[in-house]
Design a protein around this motif. Structure first.
Motif, PDB file in Angstrom:
ATOM      1  N   LEU A  72      -4.764  31.789 -25.681  1.00 21.80           N
ATOM      2  CA  LEU A  72      -5.096  30.603 -24.889  1.00 21.80           C
ATOM      3  C   LEU A  72      -4.403  29.370 -25.458  1.00 21.80           C
ATOM      4  O   LEU A  72      -3.893  28.536 -24.703  1.00 21.80           O
ATOM      5  N   LEU A  73      -4.357  29.274 -26.794  1.00 21.90           N
ATOM      6  CA  LEU A  73      -3.692  28.134 -27.417  1.00 21.90           C
ATOM      7  C   LEU A  73      -2.207  28.106 -27.104  1.00 21.90           C
ATOM      8  O   LEU A  73      -1.598  27.031 -27.025  1.00 21.90           O
ATOM      9  N   ASN A  74      -1.624  29.281 -26.911  1.00 19.36           N
ATOM     10  CA  ASN A  74      -0.195  29.337 -26.590  1.00 19.36           C
ATOM     11  C   ASN A  74       0.129  28.679 -25.258  1.00 19.36           C
ATOM     12  O   ASN A  74       1.293  28.383 -24.981  1.00 19.36           O
ATOM     13  N   LEU A  75      -0.899  28.465 -24.433  1.00 19.91           N
ATOM     14  CA  LEU A  75      -0.701  27.792 -23.147  1.00 19.91           C
ATOM     15  C   LEU A  75      -0.784  26.270 -23.277  1.00 19.91           C
ATOM     16  O   LEU A  75      -0.529  25.555 -22.302  1.00 19.91           O
ATOM     17  N   VAL A  76      -1.164  25.802 -24.465  1.00 16.44           N
ATOM     18  CA  VAL A  76      -1.365  24.374 -24.707  1.00 16.44           C
ATOM     19  C   VAL A  76      -0.197  23.841 -25.540  1.00 16.44           C
ATOM     20  O   VAL A  76       0.280  24.530 -26.449  1.00 16.44           O
ATOM     21  N   PRO A  77       0.291  22.631 -25.268  1.00 14.99           N
ATOM     22  CA  PRO A  77       1.337  22.049 -26.120  1.00 14.99           C
ATOM     23  C   PRO A  77       0.891  22.019 -27.582  1.00 14.99           C
ATOM     24  O   PRO A  77      -0.243  21.611 -27.881  1.00 14.99           O
ATOM     25  N   PRO A  78       1.741  22.465 -28.513  1.00 15.48           N
ATOM     26  CA  PRO A  78       1.346  22.575 -29.929  1.00 15.48           C
ATOM     27  C   PRO A  78       0.792  21.283 -30.522  1.00 15.48           C
ATOM     28  O   PRO A  78      -0.117  21.324 -31.365  1.00 15.48           O
ATOM     29  N   GLU A  79       1.313  20.153 -30.099  1.00 14.83           N
ATOM     30  CA  GLU A  79       0.846  18.891 -30.677  1.00 14.83           C
ATOM     31  C   GLU A  79      -0.618  18.606 -30.362  1.00 14.83           C
ATOM     32  O   GLU A  79      -1.251  17.772 -31.020  1.00 14.83           O
ATOM     33  N   ARG A  80      -1.179  19.304 -29.377  1.00 13.72           N
ATOM     34  CA  ARG A  80      -2.575  19.068 -29.015  1.00 13.72           C
ATOM     35  C   ARG A  80      -3.562  19.830 -29.903  1.00 13.72           C
ATOM     36  O   ARG A  80      -4.746  19.491 -29.928  1.00 13.72           O
ATOM     37  N   TYR A  81      -3.093  20.867 -30.599  1.00  9.99           N
ATOM     38  CA  TYR A  81      -4.033  21.641 -31.402  1.00  9.99           C
ATOM     39  C   TYR A  81      -3.610  21.817 -32.861  1.00  9.99           C
ATOM     40  O   TYR A  81      -4.390  22.356 -33.663  1.00  9.99           O
ATOM     41  N   GLN A  82      -2.428  21.372 -33.239  1.00  9.48           N
ATOM     42  CA  GLN A  82      -2.007  21.503 -34.629  1.00  9.48           C
ATOM     43  C   GLN A  82      -2.937  20.726 -35.548  1.00  9.48           C
ATOM     44  O   GLN A  82      -3.302  19.586 -35.272  1.00  9.48           O
ATOM     45  N   ASP A  83      -3.330  21.385 -36.632  1.00  7.72           N
ATOM     46  CA  ASP A  83      -4.199  20.797 -37.665  1.00  7.72           C
ATOM     47  C   ASP A  83      -5.625  20.531 -37.185  1.00  7.72           C
ATOM     48  O   ASP A  83      -6.394  19.857 -37.884  1.00  7.72           O
ATOM     49  N   LEU A  84      -5.995  21.028 -36.026  1.00 10.67           N
ATOM     50  CA  LEU A  84      -7.371  20.849 -35.566  1.00 10.67           C
ATOM     51  C   LEU A  84      -8.300  21.843 -36.257  1.00 10.67           C
ATOM     52  O   LEU A  84      -7.940  23.009 -36.436  1.00 10.67           O
ATOM     53  N   PRO A  85      -9.509  21.430 -36.638  1.00 14.28           N
ATOM     54  CA  PRO A  85     -10.496  22.397 -37.131  1.00 14.28           C
ATOM     55  C   PRO A  85     -10.953  23.303 -35.987  1.00 14.28           C
ATOM     56  O   PRO A  85     -10.774  22.988 -34.808  1.00 14.28           O
ATOM     57  N   LYS A  86     -11.566  24.437 -36.329  1.00  9.76           N
ATOM     58  CA  LYS A  86     -11.949  25.421 -35.316  1.00  9.76           C
ATOM     59  C   LYS A  86     -12.958  24.854 -34.314  1.00  9.76           C
ATOM     60  O   LYS A  86     -12.959  25.233 -33.147  1.00  9.76           O
ATOM     61  N   LYS A  87     -13.806  23.949 -34.768  1.00  7.71           N
ATOM     62  CA  LYS A  87     -14.781  23.338 -33.850  1.00  7.71           C
ATOM     63  C   LYS A  87     -14.061  22.590 -32.729  1.00  7.71           C
ATOM     64  O   LYS A  87     -14.423  22.701 -31.549  1.00  7.71           O
ATOM     65  N   ASP A  88     -13.018  21.845 -33.073  1.00  3.66           N
ATOM     66  CA  ASP A  88     -12.279  21.077 -32.068  1.00  3.66           C
ATOM     67  C   ASP A  88     -11.421  21.999 -31.199  1.00  3.66           C
ATOM     68  O   ASP A  88     -11.169  21.696 -30.024  1.00  3.66           O
ATOM     69  N   ILE A  89     -10.969  23.112 -31.766  1.00  2.00           N
ATOM     70  CA  ILE A  89     -10.229  24.090 -30.963  1.00  2.00           C
ATOM     71  C   ILE A  89     -11.152  24.691 -29.901  1.00  2.00           C
ATOM     72  O   ILE A  89     -10.759  24.866 -28.744  1.00  2.00           O
ATOM     73  N   PHE A  90     -12.407  24.993 -30.288  1.00  3.45           N
ATOM     74  CA  PHE A  90     -13.374  25.504 -29.315  1.00  3.45           C
ATOM     75  C   PHE A  90     -13.586  24.479 -28.203  1.00  3.45           C
ATOM     76  O   PHE A  90     -13.600  24.828 -27.017  1.00  3.45           O
ATOM     77  N   ALA A  91     -13.741  23.206 -28.587  1.00  7.27           N
ATOM     78  CA  ALA A  91     -13.957  22.150 -27.589  1.00  7.27           C
ATOM     79  C   ALA A  91     -12.747  22.031 -26.667  1.00  7.27           C
ATOM     80  O   ALA A  91     -12.896  21.842 -25.446  1.00  7.27           O
ATOM     81  N   LEU A  92     -11.542  22.147 -27.231  1.00  7.46           N
ATOM     82  CA  LEU A  92     -10.324  22.058 -26.426  1.00  7.46           C
ATOM     83  C   LEU A  92     -10.254  23.193 -25.410  1.00  7.46           C
ATOM     84  O   LEU A  92      -9.937  22.973 -24.232  1.00  7.46           O
ATOM     85  N   LEU A  93     -10.571  24.419 -25.844  1.00  7.32           N
ATOM     86  CA  LEU A  93     -10.440  25.584 -24.967  1.00  7.32           C
ATOM     87  C   LEU A  93     -11.623  25.734 -24.005  1.00  7.32           C
ATOM     88  O   LEU A  93     -11.548  26.534 -23.075  1.00  7.32           O
ATOM     89  N   SER A  94     -12.689  24.995 -24.225  1.00 11.92           N
ATOM     90  CA  SER A  94     -13.811  25.056 -23.286  1.00 11.92           C
ATOM     91  C   SER A  94     -13.548  24.193 -22.054  1.00 11.92           C
ATOM     92  O   SER A  94     -14.331  24.206 -21.104  1.00 11.92           O
ATOM     93  N   ARG A  95     -12.445  23.462 -22.084  1.00 13.31           N
ATOM     94  CA  ARG A  95     -11.975  22.752 -20.886  1.00 13.31           C
ATOM     95  C   ARG A  95     -10.868  23.583 -20.237  1.00 13.31           C
ATOM     96  O   ARG A  95     -10.160  24.312 -20.932  1.00 13.31           O
ATOM     97  N   PRO A  96     -10.704  23.483 -18.917  1.00 11.36           N
ATOM     98  CA  PRO A  96      -9.706  24.319 -18.233  1.00 11.36           C
ATOM     99  C   PRO A  96      -8.303  24.144 -18.812  1.00 11.36           C
ATOM    100  O   PRO A  96      -7.821  23.025 -18.985  1.00 11.36           O
ATOM    101  N   VAL A  97      -7.670  25.272 -19.103  1.00 11.69           N
ATOM    102  CA  VAL A  97      -6.285  25.281 -19.591  1.00 11.69           C
ATOM    103  C   VAL A  97      -5.408  25.830 -18.460  1.00 11.69           C
ATOM    104  O   VAL A  97      -5.491  27.010 -18.119  1.00 11.69           O
ATOM    105  N   PRO A  98      -4.574  24.997 -17.845  1.00 13.21           N
ATOM    106  CA  PRO A  98      -3.755  25.465 -16.713  1.00 13.21           C
ATOM    107  C   PRO A  98      -2.545  26.269 -17.185  1.00 13.21           C
ATOM    108  O   PRO A  98      -2.016  26.059 -18.277  1.00 13.21           O
ATOM    109  N   PHE A  99      -2.106  27.193 -16.342  1.00  8.82           N
ATOM    110  CA  PHE A  99      -0.852  27.907 -16.562  1.00  8.82           C
ATOM    111  C   PHE A  99      -0.310  28.360 -15.214  1.00  8.82           C
ATOM    112  O   PHE A  99      -0.956  28.143 -14.182  1.00  8.82           O
ATOM    113  N   ASP A 100       0.882  28.959 -15.219  1.00  2.51           N
ATOM    114  CA  ASP A 100       1.547  29.367 -13.981  1.00  2.51           C
ATOM    115  C   ASP A 100       1.674  28.175 -13.024  1.00  2.51           C
ATOM    116  O   ASP A 100       1.193  28.206 -11.888  1.00  2.51           O
ATOM    117  N   ASP A 101       2.320  27.103 -13.531  1.00  2.74           N
ATOM    118  CA  ASP A 101       2.559  25.882 -12.745  1.00  2.74           C
ATOM    119  C   ASP A 101       1.262  25.223 -12.278  1.00  2.74           C
ATOM    120  O   ASP A 101       1.231  24.546 -11.237  1.00  2.74           O
TER     121      ASP A 101
END
Length: 297
Positions: A72-101
């Motif tokens: 799922l993180l691979n669908l997000v621009p790296p600058e949005r999740y680099q160096d984030l703790p796991k709690k913030d990664i969970f919060a990031l991925l609990s919001r819709p992550v778009p793919f396929d245009d």
């Protein structure tokens, strides 16, 4: 009662006599948190410093993230999740992550951390979609993708889709979200028009799904119930309905699952129209059932 709870939270640094919640080691609190849901953890984090520290522990949130969260993180621009703790990664991925245009979305359920997915009508193959005599795209806030396909009239109704994704092991339910009639807002009120709605009570439409490992499911539904108009009103018109197509199982040994799905009514002896096609949802089966019953928010 309130005073006693207050004393417990003060611990040895407050005025209370004896141990309190503030005396529990952070590592012990973290162990307890692994058995709680993310909303419960966030609520308890407000109690004191030890609870707040445990609620930010990577070891706690590692167990809340699905096994494939890196996909799922691979669908997000790296600058949005680099160096984030796991709690913030969970919060990031609990919001819709778009793919396929932007025509598909994947997200984590905020309570269970399980993977959910939605596919827009824009991400499906719709017969005749480019002919304005048959179909139109309608912008609306009632869709998570802010657009739906509206069918005015057609003889060959067919919508097909496919998604290929590394879903984690689980049992999933696939459903189509459809709406009989065209809706709009008039003077601030939602109104539906059934000017083009016809043909869905003559023969049922067929829903199908298949997976790359050979699982199959199908069902048939009449989208309209005109015989109910005289007594109780037609409950299928003017509202969004999720039509369950079936379930499929993903095993841990499968790196990627391909799911094909369709809805069709290709009997050309009669026309049909007045239907909105919004999206397809792929949701863990028991999660969908619990939300339907209102036992999981």
């Amino acid at each position: 009662m309130g005073a006693s709870l207050s004393n417990l939270t003060e611990g040895t640094n407050g005025m209370a006599m004896g141990p309190g919640l503030g005396d529990i080691p952070e590592s012990c609190v973290a162990c307890v948190f692994t058995y709680l849901t993310p909303p419960e953890i966030c609520n308890l984090a407000r109690l004191n410093r030890a609870f707040r520290g445990a609620a930010s522990s990577d070891s706690v949130w590692d167990m809340k993230l699905p096994s494939n969260y890196q996909d799922l993180l691979n669908l997000v621009p790296p600058e949005r999740y680099q160096d984030l703790p796991k709690k913030d990664i969970f919060a990031l991925l609990s919001r819709p992550v778009p793919f396929d245009d932007g025509n598909k979305e994947v997200w984590l359920d905020k309570v269970t951390g399980r993977v959910c997915m939605a596919i827009s009508a824009k991400g499906m193959a719709i017969t005749g979609i480019d002919d304005r005599r048959y179909w139109n795209w309608v912008s609306t806030e009632e869709s998570r993708f802010h657009i739906v396909a509206y069918l005015q009239q057609i003889w060959w109704f067919e919508v097909d889709g496919v998604v290929k994704f590394p879903l984690p092991a689980d049992i999933y339910t696939l459903s189509f979200r459809l709406h009989l009639g065209r809706f709009s807002k008039r003077l601030g009120r939602r109104v539906s028009s059934f000017e083009h709605t016809h043909g869905w009570d003559i023969k049922p439409v067929k829903f199908e799904l298949s997976t790359s490992d050979g699982q199959l499911a199908s069902c048939e539904h009449y989208l309209d119930d005109t015989e109910q108009d005289y007594e109780t009103g037609n409950h299928k018109r003017g509202c969004w309905i999720d039509y369950k197509v079936g379930e499929f199982i993903v095993n841990a040994s499968e790196p990627t699952t391909e799911v094909k799905f369709s809805v069709k009514q290709i009997d050309c002896t009669h026309s049909k129209g007045g239907l909105c096609v919004d999206s397809v949802f792929i949701i863990p089966t028991d999660l969908k059932e619990r939300k339907r019953r209102g036992t999981l928010k």
